[in-house]
Design a protein around this motif. Structure first.
Motif: not given
Length: 719
Positions: A249-273
Motif C-alpha cells: 500500500p505504501q508503494e501504491l501511495e507513492q506511485q499515486a503521489n508521483e503521478e499527481l506530481s507529474e500531472r501538476i508539473k505538466a499543467l504548470y509547464d502548459e501555463g508557463r508557455k
C-alpha cells in the motif's frame, strides 16, 4: 441550498431558537453546535445521507469503541445492516483549522477504530480536507489510500472523484467542482500555506511562492477544454492494487503521489508557455507535500467562485502572511476604494500604478469598470449576447489598459496572481524599479505599453522615506527633483545635483512623465512634502507641472496596522499642458526679475557686500591698541570674533532683504498666476482603527462623493 438547510427541511436535524444546540433527530442526540468540530460533524453526517445515499438507520453517531482496556468514541460509523452489527465506514471529524500533525493523529485514531470494529473504510475530514482509506482484510493495519468512500450499493471505487459535469464511473458517482464561500476559500489558502511551512521544510515566504504556483495550476486546469465526464488533472488518482501486483500500500501511495506530481508539473509547464512572465522557477515541492496542498484545493471551483469573494479571500490570506515584513506593499482597502471611486475611470482609460505592490489599486479599478459593465449590460446573467458584451467590456480593459510596476519580484508575482484570480490583467504587471526611465522599462520588460505621456490615470502609494543616491542609480540624472534649484536671489547660484533624494519625491515627477496632458495623478504622500520648508522647491515644481485638484488629510492611524506611522495625505493632481507649464515657469521668472529690478536688488546686494568688506578692511569699531596688521592681526582671536560678528550683522541685513523680496514674490505670484479652487478635506475616521479593526464611521465616503463632483466640474471646465 446548503446541506444544513436540506437537513432541516428533511427532518434529519433541528436547532434550538438561538442555533446553539443541534439535534440529530433519528439518533436522538443533542449537541453543542457552537463547537467548530460539531459543525463539521453535522455536515459530514448529512453528506453520508444526502450525497452518498446511506440510510439514517445504518448510521450511528458517537459510537463507543473498545480499545484494549479502554473505551473510546468514534464520531460516526456507517453499517452494512439495519441492526448496525456489521461496520462499513468509520468517520472521524476534526475542526476546519486543524493542524497537519493533528489531522495525521486523527487518521491513526480512526484507523485503529476501524480495525477494532472490523470496518472496511475510513474517512477523516476537517470539512476542507478529506482523507479516505480502505482497510485490507488480509492485513488490516496496511491501510490503502483511496480517492473517496464508496456510495451506498457501490462495489467498486472509481480512480478519481472529480470530473467535468459529474457523471459516474464503475457505478460510483463523480463530482463536479464546488463553488465555496469567501471564508472557506480563505481557510483553504491559509491551511494549504500552513501545511507547507509548518513542519519547517520551507520558510513562510518560500511556502507562499509554492502555494501561488499551485493556485496557478488549479486555475489553468479548470480552464482547460475537456468533455463532460472527463476527470480534472488537479486531483489525486488512485492506483488500484490489481494494476500493480506485489506492491505494498505504501508503494501504491507513492506511485499515486508521483503521478499527481507529474500531472501538476505538466499543467504548470502548459501555463508557463502561455504566461512565461508569471513564474520563472520550477515547482520545488516533493510529491508528498504537493499532494497535501492538492487535498485542500482539488474539490473547489476557483474559476466560478464569485470574483469579489475570490479576490477578498486571496487578499485576506495575503494580508495575514505579508502583514509583517511586507506590510508596506498593502494600502488599506478603504483608502484604495476612496481614491479609485472619485476618479472618472472607465473602460477606455489607461491606468498605471507605478508602485503597485499586490495590485490593490489596479484590482479596484477593474472592479469599477466591471460594475460599469453591469449598468451597460443589465441582462448579462441571462442573455448570452449580453454576457459576451459584458465580459468583453471589462476583460479588454483588464488585458490592455491596466499597468503595474513593482520593484520586489515576489510581490510582483503576487500582483500577477491576484490579477489572474480576478480574471486577468496580469500581463501588464512587471517586476522592475518604477523610477527607471520609460525606455529602460520597455527594454527590460519587452512591454511597449510603459511609454511616457500615455496614461490617463495614475493611482499609487509609493514607498516613503527610501533614499536614492546619485552614486548608486544612474537614472537620478533624469529627474529635475534630483537637482538643487538655482536661488533666484543669489547671483552666484547654479543648479547642482543632489547627493540623495527621497523616492516619494521622485515618483511625483516620474508620474508626471507617464501621464497624458490632462491626466490625473492620485498619490499618497507623507505630510512633510506638503509642509516642510526645505521642500518648498517640490511644491513649486508641483505647481508648475500640475493643477492641484485636492489634498485629503488622512489620520495618523491610517497605516499603523501595516507597520507605518507616518502622517500622510492623498494628493490629487491634474497634469498641465506643456504650454501651461512653460507659461507658469516664464511668469514666475519674469516676476522674479521684475521684483529684483524694482527693488534695485543687485545694487543693494552689491552695496551691502562692499560695505561689509570696507567695514572689515577699515577695522571700524575694532580696538587695536597695538596697531597689529597682517598675519599677526588675522590670527588674533579677538579679531576673528569681531570679524565674525560684523559679517553676521551684514548677512542679517542681506537675509532681511531677501526675506522681504521672497514675501513680495509670494504675494505677487498669488495674484499673478491663474487662480483656481482646491478641494481640501481632513478625514479623522476612515472606517478602521490603528489595529485595522473596522469601525462604524468612514468619512472618506462623504468626502469621496463631494470630491467626485468637484472633479466632474473640473472636467466640464466649471472649476
Amino acid at each position: 441550498m446548503s446541506l444544513i438547510a436540506q437537513g432541516v427541511e428533511k427532518g434529519l436535524i433541528k436547532f434550538d431558537d438561538e442555533q446553539k444546540q443541534i439535534t440529530y433527530v433519528h439518533q436522538k442526540k443533542k449537541r453543542n453546535y457552537t463547537n467548530p468540530e460539531e459543525k463539521v460533524q453535522a455536515e459530514t453526517f448529512l453528506q453520508l445521507i444526502l450525497t452518498y445515499g446511506y440510510d439514517t438507520k445504518r448510521i450511528r453517531l458517537f459510537v463507543s469503541v473498545t480499545m484494549g482496556s479502554s473505551v473510546k468514541e468514534a464520531d460516526i460509523i456507517v453499517y452494512n445492516d439495519d441492526p448496525c452489527l456489521s461496520p462499513h465506514i468509520v468517520v472521524e471529524c476534526k475542526k476546519q483549522d486543524v493542524s497537519e500533525a493533528e489531522f495525521a493523529q486523527a487518521v491513526e485514531q480512526a484507523f485503529s477504530y476501524a480495525v477494532a470494529e472490523g470496518a472496511s473504510f475510513v474517512w477523516v475530514t476537517s470539512g476542507i480536507k478529506n482523507q479516505y482509506y480502505q482497510v485490507p482484510k488480509e492485513k488490516p493495519k496496511d491501510r490503502i489510500t483511496i480517492t473517496d468512500i464508496p456510495q451506498c450499493g457501490v462495489a467498486k471505487l472509481a480512480r478519481y472523484k472529480y470530473a467535468k459535469g459529474g457523471g459516474s464511473s464503475n457505478g460510483q458517482k463523480l463530482f463536479e467542482l464546488e463553488v465555496v464561500t469567501e471564508d472557506e476559500l480563505t481557510r483553504r489558502f491559509k491551511q494549504g500555506h500552513q501545511s507547507l511551512w509548518g513542519g519547517g521544510e520551507l520558510n513562510p515566504s518560500s511556502a507562499f511562492d509554492e502555494l501561488d504556483k499551485l493556485i496557478f495550476c488549479k486555475l489553468w486546469d479548470e480552464r482547460k477544454a475537456r468533455r463532460k465526464g472527463e476527470p480534472y488533472d488537479f486531483q489525486v488518482f488512485q492506483i488500484f492494487n490489481e494494476s500493480f501486483e506485489g506492491k505494498t500500500p505504501q508503494e501504491l501511495e507513492q506511485q499515486a503521489n508521483e503521478e499527481l506530481s507529474e500531472r501538476i508539473k505538466a499543467l504548470y509547464d502548459e501555463g508557463r508557455k502561455k504566461d512565461p512572465e508569471v513564474f520563472k522557477d520550477d515547482i520545488r515541492l516533493s510529491p508528498e507535500k504537493l499532494r497535501t496542498v492538492v487535498g485542500y484545493l482539488e474539490g473547489i471551483n476557483l474559476g466560478d467562485t464569485d470574483l469579489d469573494s475570490k479576490g477578498r479571500a486571496f487578499e485576506t490570506f495575503m494580508g495575514s502572511f505579508f502583514r509583517g515584513d511586507f506590510g508596506q506593499y498593502f494600502t488599506p482597502r478603504a483608502i484604495v476604494k476612496f481614491i479609485v471611486d472619485v476618479l472618472p475611470i472607465n473602460h477606455e482609460s489607461l491606468v498605471l500604478d507605478s508602485s503597485c505592490g499586490s495590485g490593490g489599486f489596479l484590482l479596484h479599478a477593474l472592479d469599477k469598470v466591471r460594475k460599469q459593465a453591469d449598468e451597460y449590460y443589465p441582462n448579462h446573467e441571462t442573455t448570452p449576447k449580453e454576457y459576451n458584451q459584458h465580459k468583453e467590456h471589462w476583460h479588454e480593459f483588464a488585458a490592455n489598459n491596466l499597468f503595474g510596476i513593482e520593484i520586489n519580484e515576489q510581490i510582483a508575482r503576487v500582483a500577477k496572481m491576484n490579477m489572474i484570480i480576478h480574471d486577468d490583467g496580469h500581463t501588464n504587471v512587471i517586476a522592475s524599479d518604477g523610477l527607471r526611465g520609460s525606455e529602460d522599462l520597455i527594454k527590460r520588460s519587452g512591454n511597449a505599453g510603459f511609454a511616457y505621456s500615455r496614461f490617463n490615470f495614475i493611482i499609487t502609494n509609493p514607498p516613503f522615506g527610501s533614499v536614492i543616491k546619485q552614486t548608486e542609480q544612474a537614472y537620478m540624472n533624469q529627474y529635475g527633483f534630483a537637482l538643487k534649484p538655482e536661488d533666484w536671489l543669489n547671483p552666484k547660484s547654479r543648479s547642482t545635483p543632489r547627493e540623495t533624494q527621497n523616492t516619494e519625491i521622485l515618483f511625483i515627477e516620474q508620474c508626471h512623465q507617464f501621464l497624458v496632458e490632462g491626466g490625473y495623478l492620485a498619490i499618497v504622500v507623507p505630510d512633510g512634502v506638503l509642509t516642510n520648508s526645505s521642500l518648498q522647491y517640490v511644491r513649486d515644481g508641483i505647481e508648475d507641472k500640475y493643477r492641484i485638484v485636492a489634498v485629503v488629510s488622512l489620520p495618523q492611524t491610517a497605516f499603523q496596522a501595516t507597520g507605518a506611522g507616518v502622517k500622510s495625505s492623498v494628493l490629487f493632481l491634474r497634469k498641465h499642458s506643456q504650454s501651461t507649464t512653460e507659461k507658469i515657469q516664464n511668469r514666475k521668472f519674469d516676476l522674479q526679475e521684475q521684483i529684483k529690478q524694482s527693488n534695485d536688488y543687485l545694487k543693494r546686494l552689491e552695496k551691502l557686500e562692499n560695505d561689509k568688506k570696507r567695514h572689515i578692511r577699515d577695522l571700524r569699531g575694532f580696538e587695536n591698541p597695538q596697531s597689529l596688521s597682517g598675519k599677526a592681526l588675522t590670527e588674533l582671536e579677538a579679531y576673528k570674533e569681531w570679524k565674525k560678528a560684523i559679517a553676521a550683522e551684514y548677512n542679517e541685513q542681506i537675509d532681511a532683504l531677501k526675506e522681504a523680496l521672497t514675501e513680495q514674490y509670494a504675494e505677487e505670484k498669488q495674484r499673478s498666476l491663474d487662480d483656481y479652487p482646491i478641494f481640501m478635506a481632513i478625514a479623522e475616521n476612515i472606517g478602521y482603527d490603528a489595529t485595522g479593526k473596522p469601525t462604524n464611521l468612514n468619512e472618506l465616503d462623504f468626502i469621496g462623493e463631494e470630491l467626485a463632483r468637484f472633479i466632474e466640474a473640473i472636467d466640464r471646465g466649471e472649476a
